[in-house]
Design a protein around this motif. Sequence first.
Motif, short mmCIF file in Angstrom:
data_model
loop_
_atom_site.label_atom_id
_atom_site.label_comp_id
_atom_site.label_asym_id
_atom_site.label_seq_id
_atom_site.Cartn_x
_atom_site.Cartn_y
_atom_site.Cartn_z
N UNK A 147 0.82 -1.19 -0.22
CA UNK A 147 0.00 0.03 0.15
C UNK A 147 1.04 1.31 0.21
N UNK A 148 2.09 1.16 0.70
CA UNK A 148 2.80 2.37 0.83
C UNK A 148 3.50 2.50 -0.61
N UNK A 149 3.98 1.32 -1.19
CA UNK A 149 4.47 1.62 -2.38
C UNK A 149 3.71 2.10 -3.41
N UNK A 150 2.56 1.87 -3.41
CA UNK A 150 1.66 2.35 -4.50
C UNK A 150 1.45 3.89 -4.14
N UNK A 151 1.46 4.46 -2.99
CA UNK A 151 1.32 5.91 -2.46
C UNK A 151 2.48 6.24 -3.06
N UNK A 152 3.63 5.86 -2.70
CA UNK A 152 5.07 6.35 -3.05
C UNK A 152 5.23 6.44 -4.78
N UNK A 153 4.77 5.41 -5.45
CA UNK A 153 4.86 5.73 -6.96
C UNK A 153 3.96 6.85 -7.32
N UNK A 154 2.60 7.01 -6.69
CA UNK A 154 1.96 8.24 -7.23
C UNK A 154 2.60 9.51 -6.68
N UNK A 155 3.41 9.44 -5.55
CA UNK A 155 3.92 10.85 -5.19
C UNK A 155 4.97 11.15 -5.98
N UNK A 156 5.70 10.07 -6.59
CA UNK A 156 6.76 10.48 -7.24
C UNK A 156 6.38 10.68 -8.72
N UNK A 157 5.12 10.42 -9.11
CA UNK A 157 4.67 11.23 -10.45
C UNK A 157 4.24 10.47 -11.24
N UNK A 158 4.39 8.82 -11.01
CA UNK A 158 3.83 8.02 -12.00
C UNK A 158 2.49 7.92 -12.06
N UNK A 159 1.80 7.85 -13.42
CA UNK A 159 0.49 7.54 -13.67
C UNK A 159 -0.05 6.37 -13.19
#
Length: 224
Positions: free
Chosen positions: A128-140
């Motif tokens: 769950x944290x990985x998904x949030x981090x990918x979004x925070x990094x700007x990945x769609x």
Amino acid sequence: MKKLKHIIEFAAVVIAGLFLRILPYGLVLCLGRLIGDFAFYILKIRRKIVLRNISFVFPEKNESEIKAIARDSYRNIGMSFMEFLSLPRIKKIGVLRFVDFEGTKPLDNLVAEKKGAVLIGAHFGSWELLGAALCAKGYPLDALFYRQHNEYFNNLVESYRKMVGLGLIPLKSALRTCLKSIKRGRFIALLADQDAGRRDGVFVKFFNRYAATNKGPAVFALST
């Protein structure tokens, strides 16, 4: 009666989340480990299955080593759940403070070329944290998800995921929606380690045993 049970479960989760968000982060993780220990030693949820599966993977390890691996797996799940309940606070602090990335050049190139991708993960680590981090990094990023039986809890989970910027794709409309998402240059994320069953799964050798795996990731990749 079922509805009342769902309301009580939902209320307990909401109250726990509010409580966790005022505690130091290290203590939150410590509580997660204690929950893992409780599930492993006291509740013994799926414990026999877990121990048996680990023994298949590590036939050279003795009983105490296998139990230690299993216990740490339960602790990890406990910590992951505590992290998920803490997501509003983590987002406020800054998700990327909790996650380090390596080897993201292929993803960066895809974003620059406006091309989509199929990302495959599993139910270990802090997904769950990985998904949030990918979004925070700007990945769609869009993710496939199963609806929870408890509608109130399901709505809470969906709201947390949307809060961090994650797009959600219900499993029922997965094929058409995922293909559209990829063609629009978005990434779709799948946790592909669940038992896909005899009807929908493809059986492959995994540690010398046949396991039903989901064919979705391969279908999406081949179709695009």
